[in-house]
Write a protein that holds these residues in place. Structure first.
Motif, PDB file in Angstrom:
ATOM      1  N   ALA A  53      -4.964   2.404   2.627  1.00 26.16           N
ATOM      2  CA  ALA A  53      -4.547   3.405   3.612  1.00 26.16           C
ATOM      3  C   ALA A  53      -4.332   4.796   3.036  1.00 26.16           C
ATOM      4  CB  ALA A  53      -3.278   2.937   4.319  1.00 26.16           C
ATOM      5  N   ASP A  54      -4.213   4.889   1.712  1.00 21.01           N
ATOM      6  CA  ASP A  54      -4.002   6.197   1.091  1.00 21.01           C
ATOM      7  C   ASP A  54      -5.303   6.955   0.847  1.00 21.01           C
ATOM      8  OD1 ASP A  54      -4.552   4.127  -0.843  1.00 21.01           O
ATOM      9  OD2 ASP A  54      -4.157   5.613  -2.414  1.00 21.01           O
ATOM     10  N   ILE A  55      -6.443   6.315   1.059  1.00 21.71           N
ATOM     11  CA  ILE A  55      -7.721   6.986   0.852  1.00 21.71           C
ATOM     12  C   ILE A  55      -7.852   8.131   1.860  1.00 21.71           C
ATOM     13  CG2 ILE A  55     -10.243   6.722   0.921  1.00 21.71           C
ATOM     14  CD1 ILE A  55      -8.867   5.371  -1.469  1.00 21.71           C
ATOM     15  N   PRO A  56      -8.262   9.315   1.406  1.00 21.80           N
ATOM     16  CA  PRO A  56      -8.368  10.467   2.309  1.00 21.80           C
ATOM     17  C   PRO A  56      -9.302  10.212   3.490  1.00 21.80           C
ATOM     18  CG  PRO A  56      -8.511  11.177   0.021  1.00 21.80           C
ATOM     19  CD  PRO A  56      -8.568   9.677   0.008  1.00 21.80           C
ATOM     20  N   GLU A  57      -9.036  10.892   4.589  1.00 19.84           N
ATOM     21  CA  GLU A  57      -9.849  10.747   5.794  1.00 19.84           C
ATOM     22  C   GLU A  57     -11.305  11.109   5.528  1.00 19.84           C
ATOM     23  OE1 GLU A  57      -8.089  12.932   8.972  1.00 19.84           O
ATOM     24  OE2 GLU A  57      -6.159  11.886   8.831  1.00 19.84           O
ATOM     25  N   LYS A  58     -11.525  11.984   4.568  1.00 23.23           N
ATOM     26  CA  LYS A  58     -12.879  12.412   4.201  1.00 23.23           C
ATOM     27  C   LYS A  58     -13.767  11.230   3.847  1.00 23.23           C
ATOM     28  CE  LYS A  58     -15.189  15.378   0.802  1.00 23.23           C
ATOM     29  NZ  LYS A  58     -14.992  16.291  -0.359  1.00 23.23           N
ATOM     30  N   TYR A  59     -13.138  10.164   3.299  1.00 25.35           N
ATOM     31  CA  TYR A  59     -13.904   8.980   2.883  1.00 25.35           C
ATOM     32  C   TYR A  59     -13.648   7.787   3.816  1.00 25.35           C
ATOM     33  CZ  TYR A  59     -13.907  11.983  -1.206  1.00 25.35           C
ATOM     34  OH  TYR A  59     -14.015  13.072  -2.045  1.00 25.35           O
ATOM     35  N   GLY A  60     -13.130   8.078   4.987  1.00 25.04           N
ATOM     36  CA  GLY A  60     -12.938   7.038   5.988  1.00 25.04           C
ATOM     37  C   GLY A  60     -11.553   6.430   6.035  1.00 25.04           C
ATOM     38  N   GLY A  61     -10.659   6.843   5.124  1.00 28.63           N
ATOM     39  CA  GLY A  61      -9.324   6.275   5.061  1.00 28.63           C
ATOM     40  C   GLY A  61      -8.355   6.898   6.040  1.00 28.63           C
ATOM     41  N   ALA A  62      -7.127   6.385   6.045  1.00 31.72           N
ATOM     42  CA  ALA A  62      -6.096   6.893   6.956  1.00 31.72           C
ATOM     43  C   ALA A  62      -5.358   8.094   6.369  1.00 31.72           C
ATOM     44  CB  ALA A  62      -5.099   5.785   7.286  1.00 31.72           C
ATOM     45  N   GLY A  63      -5.502   8.302   5.049  1.00 27.89           N
ATOM     46  CA  GLY A  63      -4.845   9.438   4.402  1.00 27.89           C
ATOM     47  C   GLY A  63      -3.332   9.333   4.391  1.00 27.89           C
ATOM     48  N   LEU A  64      -2.818   8.109   4.353  1.00 26.43           N
ATOM     49  CA  LEU A  64      -1.361   7.909   4.351  1.00 26.43           C
ATOM     50  C   LEU A  64      -0.759   8.283   3.011  1.00 26.43           C
ATOM     51  CD1 LEU A  64      -0.541   4.510   6.105  1.00 26.43           C
ATOM     52  CD2 LEU A  64      -0.219   6.810   6.988  1.00 26.43           C
ATOM     53  N   TYR A  66       2.141   7.483  -0.062  1.00 28.68           N
ATOM     54  CA  TYR A  66       2.347   6.219  -0.756  1.00 28.68           C
ATOM     55  C   TYR A  66       3.508   5.413  -0.179  1.00 28.68           C
ATOM     56  CZ  TYR A  66       0.721   3.251  -4.459  1.00 28.68           C
ATOM     57  OH  TYR A  66       0.125   2.212  -5.130  1.00 28.68           O
ATOM     58  N   LEU A  67       4.481   6.104   0.389  1.00 25.81           N
ATOM     59  CA  LEU A  67       5.561   5.388   1.066  1.00 25.81           C
ATOM     60  C   LEU A  67       4.997   4.584   2.228  1.00 25.81           C
ATOM     61  CD1 LEU A  67       8.510   4.679   1.480  1.00 25.81           C
ATOM     62  CD2 LEU A  67       8.811   6.848   2.719  1.00 25.81           C
ATOM     63  N   GLY A  68       4.062   5.171   2.948  1.00 27.14           N
ATOM     64  CA  GLY A  68       3.415   4.461   4.038  1.00 27.14           C
ATOM     65  C   GLY A  68       2.693   3.215   3.555  1.00 27.14           C
ATOM     66  N   CYS A  69       2.029   3.329   2.402  1.00 24.50           N
ATOM     67  CA  CYS A  69       1.338   2.172   1.817  1.00 24.50           C
ATOM     68  C   CYS A  69       2.330   1.078   1.441  1.00 24.50           C
ATOM     69  CB  CYS A  69       0.546   2.601   0.586  1.00 24.50           C
ATOM     70  SG  CYS A  69      -0.864   3.669   0.953  1.00 24.50           S
ATOM     71  N   ALA A  70       3.488   1.464   0.923  1.00 26.01           N
ATOM     72  CA  ALA A  70       4.521   0.490   0.556  1.00 26.01           C
ATOM     73  C   ALA A  70       5.051  -0.225   1.799  1.00 26.01           C
ATOM     74  CB  ALA A  70       5.661   1.183  -0.183  1.00 26.01           C
ATOM     75  N   ILE A  71       5.185   0.505   2.890  1.00 24.09           N
ATOM     76  CA  ILE A  71       5.652  -0.094   4.145  1.00 24.09           C
ATOM     77  C   ILE A  71       4.649  -1.145   4.634  1.00 24.09           C
ATOM     78  CG2 ILE A  71       6.047   0.382   6.600  1.00 24.09           C
ATOM     79  CD1 ILE A  71       7.199   3.128   5.691  1.00 24.09           C
ATOM     80  N   ILE A  72       3.372  -0.817   4.582  1.00 22.79           N
ATOM     81  CA  ILE A  72       2.330  -1.771   4.990  1.00 22.79           C
ATOM     82  C   ILE A  72       2.386  -3.017   4.117  1.00 22.79           C
ATOM     83  CG2 ILE A  72      -0.167  -2.174   5.087  1.00 22.79           C
ATOM     84  CD1 ILE A  72      -0.492   0.809   5.801  1.00 22.79           C
ATOM     85  N   ALA A  73       2.512  -2.812   2.803  1.00 17.53           N
ATOM     86  CA  ALA A  73       2.553  -3.942   1.867  1.00 17.53           C
ATOM     87  C   ALA A  73       3.726  -4.870   2.166  1.00 17.53           C
ATOM     88  CB  ALA A  73       2.633  -3.426   0.427  1.00 17.53           C
ATOM     89  N   ILE A 304       6.062   9.501  -6.121  1.00 12.67           N
ATOM     90  CA  ILE A 304       4.601   9.571  -6.198  1.00 12.67           C
ATOM     91  C   ILE A 304       4.077  10.563  -5.172  1.00 12.67           C
ATOM     92  CG2 ILE A 304       2.466   8.283  -5.728  1.00 12.67           C
ATOM     93  CD1 ILE A 304       3.912   5.812  -6.948  1.00 12.67           C
ATOM     94  N   ASP A 305       4.616  10.527  -3.978  1.00 15.77           N
ATOM     95  CA  ASP A 305       4.170  11.423  -2.910  1.00 15.77           C
ATOM     96  C   ASP A 305       4.462  12.881  -3.220  1.00 15.77           C
ATOM     97  OD1 ASP A 305       3.123   9.421  -1.312  1.00 15.77           O
ATOM     98  OD2 ASP A 305       5.030   9.062  -0.280  1.00 15.77           O
ATOM     99  N   ARG A 306       5.415  13.119  -4.106  1.00 16.27           N
ATOM    100  CA  ARG A 306       5.753  14.493  -4.482  1.00 16.27           C
ATOM    101  C   ARG A 306       5.144  14.902  -5.823  1.00 16.27           C
ATOM    102  NH1 ARG A 306       8.269  12.671  -0.820  1.00 16.27           N
ATOM    103  NH2 ARG A 306       9.422  13.844   0.758  1.00 16.27           N
ATOM    104  N   GLY A 307       4.215  14.098  -6.289  1.00 11.83           N
ATOM    105  CA  GLY A 307       3.534  14.426  -7.542  1.00 11.83           C
ATOM    106  C   GLY A 307       4.417  14.279  -8.759  1.00 11.83           C
ATOM    107  N   LYS A 308       5.477  13.465  -8.642  1.00  9.86           N
ATOM    108  CA  LYS A 308       6.425  13.292  -9.741  1.00  9.86           C
ATOM    109  C   LYS A 308       6.575  11.827 -10.133  1.00  9.86           C
ATOM    110  CE  LYS A 308       9.163  17.295  -8.237  1.00  9.86           C
ATOM    111  NZ  LYS A 308      10.511  17.763  -7.775  1.00  9.86           N
ATOM    112  N   ALA A 309       5.461  11.106 -10.155  1.00 13.19           N
ATOM    113  CA  ALA A 309       5.500   9.677 -10.502  1.00 13.19           C
ATOM    114  C   ALA A 309       6.244   9.478 -11.814  1.00 13.19           C
ATOM    115  CB  ALA A 309       4.088   9.127 -10.612  1.00 13.19           C
ATOM    116  N   ASN A 310       7.166   8.532 -11.817  1.00 12.59           N
ATOM    117  CA  ASN A 310       8.002   8.257 -12.985  1.00 12.59           C
ATOM    118  C   ASN A 310       7.658   6.860 -13.506  1.00 12.59           C
ATOM    119  OD1 ASN A 310      10.229   7.260 -14.566  1.00 12.59           O
ATOM    120  ND2 ASN A 310      11.457   8.972 -13.790  1.00 12.59           N
TER     121      ASN A 310
END
Length: 381
Positions: A53-64, A66-73, A304-310
């Motif tokens: 779901a995090d794949i950009p819309e440009k490549y057919g994804g939902a552009g979500l 990473y928090l959204g991806c965690a919710i789906i998982a 991760i969503d804020r570009g500060k992955a720890n």
């Protein structure tokens, strides 16, 4: 500081839960016994944008985010530990292509996954190289127009069902981790062979041993820079460990909710199990650990969503969530008693499926090592 989901994430959670309870939850036992990849459910999930779901819309994804991806998982494995995990891990090969692939690679391979045409895979582990990535022996030898790959990979998720796999191989064998590169390999190419591995759990979740014999990889199919594969992989792990943590969190939630409902209905010594203090304490511990795991997962995803992955927090999230899943499924089975050990209820499947959580995507020991290095100032955050 806000500990509540924004409206878009609440709507996402509710929508995913509705789908998972209808399309995943009723079929867990069936697919576990058949041991088949859940293609139909995978395609339904992809149609709704829940796969990669995090794949950009440009490549057919939902552009979500990473928090959204965690919710789906979390929602998918709450519904069923095995089917949920199988569908979610269809995206495993995508991050390396998304972040380091060429535009041509992204346009050609990412849409296949988000459209539900094929799962993806990433092949790192080998028979003699698990946690120690730099010890891999698979080699990529330069030839006219590209490389030839030779070696064996093992415990590769989707290795026998995916149309393409990201392969980590040594391009400079004597350089340790500085001599590793990533390649995009189509599984239909000559010399690629995969054999499915039978496991204790996750039976509908494809896991394979891969044999590479003189597999020719065109020049166009190296991912990122030559000899930079290890560094790319570390970026991958910063995110994938949070994702796997969310998968394990969902298993813990699913086991807890089933145990709670059973404890309300089952009677012993003249009253429901939930009125016995011994059972109350088990459920209280499960709830407490699940809430703590959620905070770790959500914060790591938020960073991760804020570009500060720890890296240390990603490891902590994966470590705690996976160990919580094992404890929660253990105690849930105990609450069910003999019925928990039977195939009649979901709990025995959750118990088997959760166990691998402290092993794959970096063992618990490796996660502790990463955290220790970080707090000792030996790991750049």
């Amino acid at each position: 500081m806000n500990f509540e989901f924004e409206e878009e994430h609440r709507i996402l959670r509710d929508s995913v839960r509705e789908f998972a309870e209808k399309e995943i939850m009723p079929y867990g036992k069936e697919y576990d016994e058949k041991g088949e990849y859940p293609w139909e459910i995978f395609r339904k999930a992809a149609k709704l944008g829940y796969v990669a779901a995090d794949i950009p819309e440009k490549y057919g994804g939902a552009g979500l985010d990473y928090l959204g991806c965690a919710i789906i998982a979390e929602e998918f494995t709450r519904a069923d530990s095995s089917i949920g995990s199988a569908v979610l891990t269809a995206s495993l090969g995508c991050p390396m292509v998304k972040y380091f692939g060429t535009e041509e690679q992204k346009e050609r391979y990412l849409p296949k996954v988000v459209k539900g045409e094929t799962p993806s895979a990433i092949a790192i582990t080998e028979p003699d190289a698990g946690s120690d990535v730099q010890a891999i022996k698979t080699k990529a030898e330069r030839v006219d127009g590209g490389w030839k790959l030779n070696g064996t990979k093992t415990f590769i998720t989707n290795g026998s069902v995916s149309e393409w796999v990201v392969i980590l191989a040594k391009t400079q064998p004597d350089a340790g981790y500085r001599g590793i590169s990533a390649f995009l390999v189509e599984t239909g190419w000559d010399g690629y062979e995969a054999r499915r591995i039978k496991k204790m759990g996750l039976n509908c979740h494809d896991t394979a041993e891969i044999y590479l014999k003189d597999v020719f990889v065109p020049e166009t199919h190296i991912i990122g820079q030559e000899n930079f594969g290890f560094y790319q992989l570390m970026r991958f792990f910063n995110e994938s460990r949070v994702f796997v943590g969310a998968v394990q969190l969902g298993m813990a939630v699913g086991a807890y909710e089933r145990a709670l409902e059973y404890a309300k209905q089952r009677k012993a010594f003249g009253k429901p199990l939930i009125e016995h203090q011994a059972i109350q304490f088990k459920l209280a511990d499960m709830w407490k650990d699940i809430e703590a795991a959620k905070l770790l997962i959500y914060k790591a995803a938020w960073l991760i969503d804020r570009g500060k992955a720890n890296p240390a927090l990603s490891s902590a999230a994966k470590l705690f969530a996976s160990e919580t899943a094992i404890k929660a499924t253990y105690e849930a089975l105990q609450i069910f008693g003999g019925y928990g050990y039977s195939k009649e209820y979901d709990i025995e499947r959750y118990y088997r499926d959760a166990r691998v959580g402290t092993i794959y995507e970096g063992t618990s020991e490796i996660q502790k090592l990463i955290i220790a290095r970080a707090i000792a100032g030996k790991l750049r955050l």
